[in-house]
Design a protein around this motif. Structure first.
Motif, PDB file in Angstrom:
ATOM      1  N   PRO A  27       0.798  -1.225   0.000  1.00 38.40           N
ATOM      2  CA  PRO A  27       0.000   0.000   0.000  1.00 38.40           C
ATOM      3  C   PRO A  27       0.823   1.263   0.000  1.00 38.40           C
ATOM      4  CG  PRO A  27       0.041  -0.973   2.169  1.00 38.40           C
ATOM      5  CD  PRO A  27       0.697  -1.972   1.229  1.00 38.40           C
ATOM      6  N   PHE A  28       2.036   1.189   0.536  1.00 39.31           N
ATOM      7  CA  PHE A  28       2.823   2.400   0.673  1.00 39.31           C
ATOM      8  C   PHE A  28       3.318   2.915  -0.669  1.00 39.31           C
ATOM      9  CE2 PHE A  28       1.999   2.197   4.881  1.00 39.31           C
ATOM     10  CZ  PHE A  28       2.699   1.275   5.638  1.00 39.31           C
ATOM     11  N   ARG A  29       3.168   2.131  -1.707  1.00 37.53           N
ATOM     12  CA  ARG A  29       3.524   2.614  -3.038  1.00 37.53           C
ATOM     13  C   ARG A  29       2.602   3.751  -3.439  1.00 37.53           C
ATOM     14  NH1 ARG A  29       3.965  -1.588  -7.896  1.00 37.53           N
ATOM     15  NH2 ARG A  29       5.997  -1.872  -6.936  1.00 37.53           N
ATOM     16  N   ASN A  30       1.302   3.587  -3.138  1.00 40.58           N
ATOM     17  CA  ASN A  30       0.319   4.615  -3.511  1.00 40.58           C
ATOM     18  C   ASN A  30      -0.043   5.538  -2.365  1.00 40.58           C
ATOM     19  OD1 ASN A  30       0.026   3.666  -6.194  1.00 40.58           O
ATOM     20  ND2 ASN A  30      -1.314   2.033  -5.457  1.00 40.58           N
ATOM     21  N   TYR A  31       0.152   5.066  -1.162  1.00 40.14           N
ATOM     22  CA  TYR A  31      -0.201   5.840   0.029  1.00 40.14           C
ATOM     23  C   TYR A  31       1.034   5.872   0.940  1.00 40.14           C
ATOM     24  CZ  TYR A  31      -4.725   4.805  -1.937  1.00 40.14           C
ATOM     25  OH  TYR A  31      -5.776   4.672  -2.794  1.00 40.14           O
ATOM     26  N   PRO A  32       2.011   6.693   0.613  1.00 41.72           N
ATOM     27  CA  PRO A  32       3.316   6.589   1.246  1.00 41.72           C
ATOM     28  C   PRO A  32       3.447   7.190   2.638  1.00 41.72           C
ATOM     29  CG  PRO A  32       3.337   8.346  -0.358  1.00 41.72           C
ATOM     30  CD  PRO A  32       2.016   7.668  -0.500  1.00 41.72           C
ATOM     31  N   VAL A  33       2.432   7.889   3.101  1.00 38.43           N
ATOM     32  CA  VAL A  33       2.532   8.488   4.424  1.00 38.43           C
ATOM     33  C   VAL A  33       1.736   7.638   5.408  1.00 38.43           C
ATOM     34  CG1 VAL A  33       2.225  10.548   5.815  1.00 38.43           C
ATOM     35  CG2 VAL A  33       2.735  10.759   3.377  1.00 38.43           C
ATOM     36  N   ALA A  34       2.379   7.234   6.479  1.00 34.48           N
ATOM     37  CA  ALA A  34       1.727   6.437   7.513  1.00 34.48           C
ATOM     38  C   ALA A  34       1.974   7.082   8.870  1.00 34.48           C
ATOM     39  CB  ALA A  34       2.261   5.008   7.501  1.00 34.48           C
ATOM     40  N   GLY A  35       1.053   6.846   9.776  1.00 30.35           N
ATOM     41  CA  GLY A  35       1.225   7.477  11.081  1.00 30.35           C
ATOM     42  C   GLY A  35       0.364   6.861  12.142  1.00 30.35           C
ATOM     43  N   TRP A  36       0.447   7.470  13.306  1.00 33.70           N
ATOM     44  CA  TRP A  36      -0.302   7.037  14.481  1.00 33.70           C
ATOM     45  C   TRP A  36      -1.075   8.211  15.066  1.00 33.70           C
ATOM     46  CZ3 TRP A  36      -0.296   1.944  16.005  1.00 33.70           C
ATOM     47  CH2 TRP A  36       0.688   1.112  15.448  1.00 33.70           C
ATOM     48  N   LEU A  37      -2.276   7.917  15.462  1.00 32.48           N
ATOM     49  CA  LEU A  37      -3.101   8.843  16.222  1.00 32.48           C
ATOM     50  C   LEU A  37      -3.611   8.081  17.432  1.00 32.48           C
ATOM     51  CD1 LEU A  37      -3.663   9.389  12.935  1.00 32.48           C
ATOM     52  CD2 LEU A  37      -4.793  11.379  13.940  1.00 32.48           C
ATOM     53  N   GLU A  46      -6.147  12.440  18.687  1.00 25.99           N
ATOM     54  CA  GLU A  46      -4.967  13.300  18.707  1.00 25.99           C
ATOM     55  C   GLU A  46      -3.876  12.742  17.800  1.00 25.99           C
ATOM     56  OE1 GLU A  46      -1.656  14.899  22.007  1.00 25.99           O
ATOM     57  OE2 GLU A  46      -2.965  13.195  22.454  1.00 25.99           O
ATOM     58  N   PHE A  47      -3.268  13.592  17.022  1.00 25.89           N
ATOM     59  CA  PHE A  47      -2.154  13.189  16.182  1.00 25.89           C
ATOM     60  C   PHE A  47      -0.930  12.881  17.044  1.00 25.89           C
ATOM     61  CE2 PHE A  47       0.877  12.900  12.943  1.00 25.89           C
ATOM     62  CZ  PHE A  47       1.943  13.740  13.246  1.00 25.89           C
ATOM     63  N   VAL A  48      -0.244  11.778  16.733  1.00 25.61           N
ATOM     64  CA  VAL A  48       0.941  11.364  17.492  1.00 25.61           C
ATOM     65  C   VAL A  48       2.207  11.501  16.642  1.00 25.61           C
ATOM     66  CG1 VAL A  48       2.078   9.449  18.674  1.00 25.61           C
ATOM     67  CG2 VAL A  48      -0.395   9.781  18.927  1.00 25.61           C
ATOM     68  N   ALA A  49       2.241  10.826  15.506  1.00 22.76           N
ATOM     69  CA  ALA A  49       3.456  10.847  14.683  1.00 22.76           C
ATOM     70  C   ALA A  49       3.130  10.340  13.290  1.00 22.76           C
ATOM     71  CB  ALA A  49       4.543   9.965  15.306  1.00 22.76           C
ATOM     72  N   LEU A  50       3.947  10.750  12.324  1.00 21.47           N
ATOM     73  CA  LEU A  50       3.814  10.223  10.976  1.00 21.47           C
ATOM     74  C   LEU A  50       5.182  10.083  10.335  1.00 21.47           C
ATOM     75  CD1 LEU A  50       4.342  12.680   8.774  1.00 21.47           C
ATOM     76  CD2 LEU A  50       2.039  13.342   9.458  1.00 21.47           C
ATOM     77  N   ILE A  51       5.212   9.295   9.271  1.00 20.90           N
ATOM     78  CA  ILE A  51       6.460   9.072   8.533  1.00 20.90           C
ATOM     79  C   ILE A  51       6.156   8.932   7.061  1.00 20.90           C
ATOM     80  CG2 ILE A  51       6.364   6.552   8.852  1.00 20.90           C
ATOM     81  CD1 ILE A  51       9.458   6.656   9.164  1.00 20.90           C
ATOM     82  N   ASN A  52       7.031   9.481   6.252  1.00 19.89           N
ATOM     83  CA  ASN A  52       6.970   9.249   4.826  1.00 19.89           C
ATOM     84  C   ASN A  52       7.716   7.947   4.568  1.00 19.89           C
ATOM     85  OD1 ASN A  52       7.650   9.170   2.048  1.00 19.89           O
ATOM     86  ND2 ASN A  52       7.329  11.378   1.917  1.00 19.89           N
ATOM     87  N   THR A  53       7.003   6.923   4.193  1.00 18.68           N
ATOM     88  CA  THR A  53       7.619   5.600   4.094  1.00 18.68           C
ATOM     89  C   THR A  53       8.620   5.495   2.949  1.00 18.68           C
ATOM     90  OG1 THR A  53       5.818   4.757   2.737  1.00 18.68           O
ATOM     91  CG2 THR A  53       5.613   4.462   5.111  1.00 18.68           C
ATOM     92  N   SER A  54       8.568   6.428   2.015  1.00 21.94           N
ATOM     93  CA  SER A  54       9.557   6.374   0.931  1.00 21.94           C
ATOM     94  C   SER A  54      10.808   7.175   1.275  1.00 21.94           C
ATOM     95  CB  SER A  54       8.947   6.878  -0.377  1.00 21.94           C
ATOM     96  OG  SER A  54       8.500   8.209  -0.228  1.00 21.94           O
ATOM     97  N   TYR A  80       6.496   1.302  12.778  1.00 14.73           N
ATOM     98  CA  TYR A  80       6.629   1.102  14.216  1.00 14.73           C
ATOM     99  C   TYR A  80       6.492   2.428  14.953  1.00 14.73           C
ATOM    100  CZ  TYR A  80       8.768  -3.291  12.721  1.00 14.73           C
ATOM    101  OH  TYR A  80       9.009  -4.513  12.145  1.00 14.73           O
ATOM    102  N   LEU A  81       6.036   2.344  16.178  1.00 21.17           N
ATOM    103  CA  LEU A  81       6.045   3.491  17.079  1.00 21.17           C
ATOM    104  C   LEU A  81       6.702   3.047  18.374  1.00 21.17           C
ATOM    105  CD1 LEU A  81       5.159   6.472  17.414  1.00 21.17           C
ATOM    106  CD2 LEU A  81       3.158   5.603  18.632  1.00 21.17           C
ATOM    107  N   GLN A  82       7.931   3.481  18.579  1.00 19.96           N
ATOM    108  CA  GLN A  82       8.631   3.213  19.822  1.00 19.96           C
ATOM    109  C   GLN A  82       8.267   4.296  20.826  1.00 19.96           C
ATOM    110  OE1 GLN A  82      10.692   0.620  20.745  1.00 19.96           O
ATOM    111  NE2 GLN A  82      10.677   1.540  22.775  1.00 19.96           N
ATOM    112  N   ALA A  97      -2.643   4.717  10.599  1.00 17.03           N
ATOM    113  CA  ALA A  97      -3.369   5.224   9.438  1.00 17.03           C
ATOM    114  C   ALA A  97      -2.405   5.396   8.274  1.00 17.03           C
ATOM    115  CB  ALA A  97      -4.030   6.555   9.771  1.00 17.03           C
ATOM    116  N   ALA A  98      -2.963   5.405   7.072  1.00 17.39           N
ATOM    117  CA  ALA A  98      -2.139   5.604   5.874  1.00 17.39           C
ATOM    118  C   ALA A  98      -2.914   6.421   4.854  1.00 17.39           C
ATOM    119  CB  ALA A  98      -1.730   4.264   5.266  1.00 17.39           C
ATOM    120  N   ASP A  99      -2.162   7.265   4.156  1.00 18.38           N
ATOM    121  CA  ASP A  99      -2.752   8.037   3.057  1.00 18.38           C
ATOM    122  C   ASP A  99      -1.623   8.656   2.242  1.00 18.38           C
ATOM    123  OD1 ASP A  99      -6.020   9.351   3.013  1.00 18.38           O
ATOM    124  OD2 ASP A  99      -4.537   9.643   1.416  1.00 18.38           O
TER     125      ASP A  99
END
Length: 123
Positions: A27-37, A46-54, A80-82, A97-99
């Motif tokens: 999925p990260f090919r088309n929706y490369p941003v993933a995160g945690w809320l 509440e927003f916690v963190a996100l990462i650009n998987t590429s 992961y969320l450490q 979440a991913a988008d």
């Protein structure tokens, strides 16, 4: 896209947990941003963190900066969320979440969500 979150549990204040979010397919090919809320009882999500998987770029909510670290494994499609130095106020259900962009993750309007994993921090 299906997201499967895991790793929550009960931990004492000051302790650590690592959450995992496995994405099915690629999925990260088309929706490369993933995160945690997260959402605590009676509170807004509440927003916690996100990462650009590429590219690997990251962004954190103010309440977790310096304590939480988001990372990804592009081979296993896992984010992961450490979580270190946990506080009782970190108690919540954590959702991955991913988008396609940072705004959709941070605003809580992402298209794809995992089922949530409970994190409870005792004082």
């Amino acid at each position: 896209v299906q997201l499967q979150a895991s790793g929550g549990g009960l931990v004492q204040a000051g302790g650590s947990l690592r959450l995992s979010c496995v994405a099915s397919g690629r999925p990260f090919r088309n929706y490369p941003v993933a995160g945690w809320l997260r959402q605590a009882p009676g509170k807004d999500r509440e927003f916690v963190a996100l990462i650009n998987t590429s590219g690997g770029g990251t962004h954190y909510g103010d309440s977790v900066k310096g304590r939480f670290t988001i990372s990804r494994d592009t081979v296993t499609n896992t984010v992961y969320l450490q979580m270190d130095s946990l506080k009782p106020e970190d108690t919540a259900v954590y959702y991955c979440a991913a988008d396609s962009n940072y705004y959709k993750i941070s605003s809580g309007t992402a298209a794809f969500w995992g089922q949530g994993t409970q994190v409870t921090v005792s004082s």
